[in-house]
Scaffold this active site. Structure first.
Site, PDB file in Angstrom:
ATOM      1  N   SER A 144       0.525  -0.878   0.420  1.00 17.14           N
ATOM      2  CA  SER A 144      -0.196   0.107  -0.077  1.00 17.14           C
ATOM      3  C   SER A 144       0.671   1.304   0.261  1.00 17.14           C
ATOM      4  O   SER A 144       2.028   0.781   0.268  1.00 17.14           O
ATOM      5  CB  SER A 144      -0.508   0.246   1.373  1.00 17.14           C
ATOM      6  OG  SER A 144      -1.554   0.961   1.505  1.00 17.14           O
ATOM      7  N   TYR A 158      -1.842  -1.913  10.265  1.00 15.55           N
ATOM      8  CA  TYR A 158      -1.097  -1.818   8.544  1.00 15.55           C
ATOM      9  C   TYR A 158      -0.255  -1.105   8.067  1.00 15.55           C
ATOM     10  O   TYR A 158       0.434  -1.967   7.376  1.00 15.55           O
ATOM     11  CB  TYR A 158      -2.600  -1.001   8.339  1.00 15.55           C
ATOM     12  CG  TYR A 158      -3.044  -0.893   6.863  1.00 15.55           C
ATOM     13  CD1 TYR A 158      -3.816  -2.014   6.590  1.00 15.55           C
ATOM     14  CD2 TYR A 158      -2.456   0.135   5.916  1.00 15.55           C
ATOM     15  CE1 TYR A 158      -4.178  -2.505   5.171  1.00 15.55           C
ATOM     16  CE2 TYR A 158      -2.935  -0.062   4.567  1.00 15.55           C
ATOM     17  CZ  TYR A 158      -3.416  -1.291   4.566  1.00 15.55           C
ATOM     18  OH  TYR A 158      -3.771  -1.280   3.060  1.00 15.55           O
TER      19      TYR A 158
HETATM   20  P1  NAI Z   1     -11.143  -6.807  -0.505  1.00 16.16           P
HETATM   21  O1  NAI Z   1     -11.583  -7.304   0.990  1.00 16.16           O
HETATM   22  O2  NAI Z   1     -12.384  -5.969  -1.666  1.00 16.16           O
HETATM   23  O3  NAI Z   1     -10.569  -7.757  -1.214  1.00 16.16           O
HETATM   24  C1  NAI Z   1      -9.579  -8.560  -0.259  1.00 16.16           C
HETATM   25  C2  NAI Z   1     -10.107 -10.558  -0.674  1.00 16.16           C
HETATM   26  O4  NAI Z   1      -9.508 -10.786   0.316  1.00 16.16           O
HETATM   27  C3  NAI Z   1     -11.427 -10.475   0.278  1.00 16.16           C
HETATM   28  O5  NAI Z   1     -12.529 -11.281  -0.848  1.00 16.16           O
HETATM   29  C4  NAI Z   1     -11.586 -11.526   1.026  1.00 16.16           C
HETATM   30  O6  NAI Z   1     -12.371 -12.256   1.987  1.00 16.16           O
HETATM   31  C5  NAI Z   1      -9.727 -11.640   0.488  1.00 16.16           C
HETATM   32  N1  NAI Z   1      -9.006 -12.270   2.496  1.00 16.16           N
HETATM   33  C6  NAI Z   1      -9.345 -11.530   3.585  1.00 16.16           C
HETATM   34  N2  NAI Z   1      -8.909 -12.175   4.664  1.00 16.16           N
HETATM   35  C7  NAI Z   1      -8.057 -13.459   3.453  1.00 16.16           C
HETATM   36  C8  NAI Z   1      -7.616 -14.305   4.067  1.00 16.16           C
HETATM   37  N3  NAI Z   1      -7.008 -14.535   5.580  1.00 16.16           N
HETATM   38  N4  NAI Z   1      -7.440 -15.153   3.282  1.00 16.16           N
HETATM   39  C9  NAI Z   1      -7.360 -15.542   2.603  1.00 16.16           C
HETATM   40  N5  NAI Z   1      -8.378 -13.915   1.115  1.00 16.16           N
HETATM   41  C10 NAI Z   1      -8.112 -13.741   2.555  1.00 16.16           C
HETATM   42  O7  NAI Z   1     -10.311  -5.545  -0.891  1.00 16.16           O
HETATM   43  P2  NAI Z   1      -8.993  -4.689  -1.321  1.00 16.16           P
HETATM   44  O8  NAI Z   1      -8.908  -3.600  -1.079  1.00 16.16           O
HETATM   45  O9  NAI Z   1      -8.886  -4.996  -2.561  1.00 16.16           O
HETATM   46  O10 NAI Z   1      -7.819  -5.872  -0.472  1.00 16.16           O
HETATM   47  C11 NAI Z   1      -6.942  -6.330  -1.889  1.00 16.16           C
HETATM   48  C12 NAI Z   1      -5.534  -5.790  -1.027  1.00 16.16           C
HETATM   49  O11 NAI Z   1      -5.354  -3.879  -1.750  1.00 16.16           O
HETATM   50  C13 NAI Z   1      -5.433  -5.834   0.280  1.00 16.16           C
HETATM   51  O12 NAI Z   1      -4.010  -6.384   0.873  1.00 16.16           O
HETATM   52  C14 NAI Z   1      -5.185  -4.695   0.946  1.00 16.16           C
HETATM   53  O13 NAI Z   1      -4.762  -4.012   2.123  1.00 16.16           O
HETATM   54  C15 NAI Z   1      -4.387  -3.539  -0.247  1.00 16.16           C
HETATM   55  N6  NAI Z   1      -4.997  -2.618  -0.884  1.00 16.16           N
HETATM   56  C16 NAI Z   1      -5.758  -1.419  -0.970  1.00 16.16           C
HETATM   57  C17 NAI Z   1      -6.391  -0.203  -1.094  1.00 16.16           C
HETATM   58  C18 NAI Z   1      -8.490   0.010  -1.254  1.00 16.16           C
HETATM   59  O14 NAI Z   1      -7.298   1.518  -1.682  1.00 16.16           O
HETATM   60  N7  NAI Z   1      -8.664  -0.611  -1.092  1.00 16.16           N
HETATM   61  C19 NAI Z   1      -5.176   0.729  -1.305  1.00 16.16           C
HETATM   62  C20 NAI Z   1      -3.746  -0.139  -0.680  1.00 16.16           C
HETATM   63  C21 NAI Z   1      -4.359  -1.619  -0.670  1.00 16.16           C
HETATM   64  C1  GGE Z   2     -10.416   1.972   1.047  1.00 14.96           C
HETATM   65  O1  GGE Z   2      -9.534   1.475   1.934  1.00 14.96           O
HETATM   66  C2  GGE Z   2      -8.600   1.332   2.694  1.00 14.96           C
HETATM   67  C3  GGE Z   2      -8.454   1.324   3.949  1.00 14.96           C
HETATM   68  O2  GGE Z   2      -9.549   1.042   4.581  1.00 14.96           O
HETATM   69  C4  GGE Z   2      -7.517   0.883   4.791  1.00 14.96           C
HETATM   70  C5  GGE Z   2      -5.673   1.295   3.543  1.00 14.96           C
HETATM   71  C6  GGE Z   2      -5.840   1.775   2.330  1.00 14.96           C
HETATM   72  C7  GGE Z   2      -7.045   1.905   1.986  1.00 14.96           C
HETATM   73  C8  GGE Z   2      -4.425   2.277   1.656  1.00 14.96           C
HETATM   74  O3  GGE Z   2      -3.824   0.942   1.553  1.00 14.96           O
HETATM   75  C9  GGE Z   2      -4.398   3.726   2.112  1.00 14.96           C
HETATM   76  C10 GGE Z   2      -5.336   4.372   0.563  1.00 14.96           C
HETATM   77  O4  GGE Z   2      -5.076   4.454  -0.931  1.00 14.96           O
HETATM   78  O5  GGE Z   2      -3.500   3.834   2.789  1.00 14.96           O
HETATM   79  C11 GGE Z   2      -4.084   4.973   3.747  1.00 14.96           C
HETATM   80  C12 GGE Z   2      -5.250   5.842   4.417  1.00 14.96           C
HETATM   81  C13 GGE Z   2      -4.659   6.825   4.849  1.00 14.96           C
HETATM   82  C14 GGE Z   2      -4.425   7.859   4.396  1.00 14.96           C
HETATM   83  C15 GGE Z   2      -3.064   7.481   3.480  1.00 14.96           C
HETATM   84  C16 GGE Z   2      -3.262   5.896   3.277  1.00 14.96           C
HETATM   85  O6  GGE Z   2      -2.026   6.067   2.722  1.00 14.96           O
HETATM   86  C17 GGE Z   2      -0.752   6.441   2.068  1.00 14.96           C
END
Ligand code: NAI
Ligand code: GGE
Length: 290
Positions: A144, A158
């Site tokens: 992230s 995180y």
């Molecule tokens: P999301 O919740 O839509 O997708 C994540 C998927 O991972 C879900 O289907 C969930 O069931 C699955 N999951 C959660 N825990 C798990 C586990 N222990 N084992 C296997 N599967 C598991 O969320 P998103 O946002 O797409 O997250 C994906 C990655 O992106 C994460 O690592 C998150 O930290 C990262 N991320 C997300 C951002 C955002 O703005 N959405 C920004 C920066 C990073």
């Molecule tokens: C969209 O939801 C999330 C969340 O719940 C937690 C973390 C993040 C998104 C991301 O990894 C990023 C957002 O881009 O983390 C930040 C959250 C708040 C301020 C700054 C961040 O990254 C620079």
């Protein structure tokens, strides 16, 4: 590397960023194994691909990335059912944030087990097979921008985990390159996803004794903003990064000033190099061209 004809194993591949990467890899000719803790997400993703006559190219596995046995079994199942994987995407993650004073060891163990040890377990269980097959490949780890940007204390678990994922990816680059396996660390800003459902995804063994359950309930009410990026756009960036073996992929420039300030301050803290220090004896850093 060439994506057509490969198999990709994607953790958290049934929702959000993982699902966006899955769609774009499939569109470029890869077969998919989607691994996810949520059966409802897996069923929905499978149906999505079946409706597009792509069901035979998609296999789903329910697992928790923090469970090493399940990850080991999944590596075998992937190889048996779809071949490979040639591409490993360690993407599954959760939002374990909450007021610092409320965090318990349970919250630390949970946040690090999923967001940091998850990618580590993926590499430990899959890298040897990728090497053994001798076909090269690529590993993508989802960190992230929070892994490189100074963060507020409520995000400390995180941020620690994501900083670890950045370093993990950088540090395995040399050894993976010897077997023609490229590496990418993805550092997204806000992306449309269901990360607000993190409370539902917390494995049973990490539930008792959490101090941030009320924060998880608040998070569940948060709505996805229109201005956040579509996950398929992130998928396109990852397709390019795999093709070109790009180490860093950032989706947003919004925290550039904070990141610049941070590295500026770190470099400013460094005295001039001590030329009498013999680095060849005990310390090793990759050469610039690595
Ligand atoms: P999301 O919740 O839509 O997708 C994540 C998927 O991972 C879900 O289907 C969930 O069931 C699955 N999951 C959660 N825990 C798990 C586990 N222990 N084992 C296997 N599967 C598991 O969320 P998103 O946002 O797409 O997250 C994906 C990655 O992106 C994460 O690592 C998150 O930290 C990262 N991320 C997300 C951002 C955002 O703005 N959405 C920004 C920066 C990073
Ligand atoms: C969209 O939801 C999330 C969340 O719940 C937690 C973390 C993040 C998104 C991301 O990894 C990023 C957002 O881009 O983390 C930040 C959250 C708040 C301020 C700054 C961040 O990254 C620079």
């Amino acid at each position: 590397m060439e994506i057509a004809g490969t198999t990709a194993f994607i953790t958290g591949g049934a929702s959000g960023i993982g699902f966006g990467i899955a769609q774009r890899l499939l569109a470029n000719g890869a077969k998919l194994v989607l691994a996810d803790i949520r059966q409802d997400h897996l069923d929905e993703a499978k149906q999505f691909f079946e409706e597009r006559q792509e069901g035979r190219n998609v296999h789903t596995i329910r697992l928790d990335v923090s469970d090493r046995e399940q990850m080991r079994e999944a590596a075998k199942e992937c190889e048996a059912m779809m071949g490979g994987p040639d591409i490993l995407v360690n993407n599954a993650g959760i939002d374990p944030s909450g007021p610092f004073e409320q965090l318990t060891y349970q919250d630390w163990d949970y946040g690090l087990a999923i967001n940091l040890l998850g990618p580590i377990n993926g590499i430990m269980e899959f890298a040897s097979g990728m090497r053994r097959r001798g076909r090269g490949g690529h590993i993508v780890n989802t960190a992230s921008l929070a892994g490189v940007t100074p963060m507020m204390s409520a995000m400390v678990v995180y941020a620690v985990a994501k900083a670890g994922v950045v370093t993990l990816t950088e540090s395995i680059r040399d050894t993976m390159a010897q077997d023609n396996i490229g590496v990418t660390v993805l550092m997204p800003g806000p992306i449309k996803s269901r990360i607000h459902e993190s409370g539902q995804n917390r494995p049973e063994r990490f539930r008792d004794g959490s101090g941030i359950r009320d924060n998880e309930e608040q998070l569940a009410k948060r709505v996805v903003a229109d201005s956040w990026m579509d996950a398929t756009q992130v998928g396109d960036m990852i397709v390019d990064a795999i093709r070109n073996n790009t180490l860093y992929v950032s989706t947003h420039g919004n925290w550039k000033t904070q990141v610049t300030q941070r590295f500026h301050d770190i470099i400013a803290s460094m005295p001039d190099a001590d030329d009498s220090l013999d680095l060849s004896k005990s310390l090793s850093v990759p050469k610039k061209e690595d």
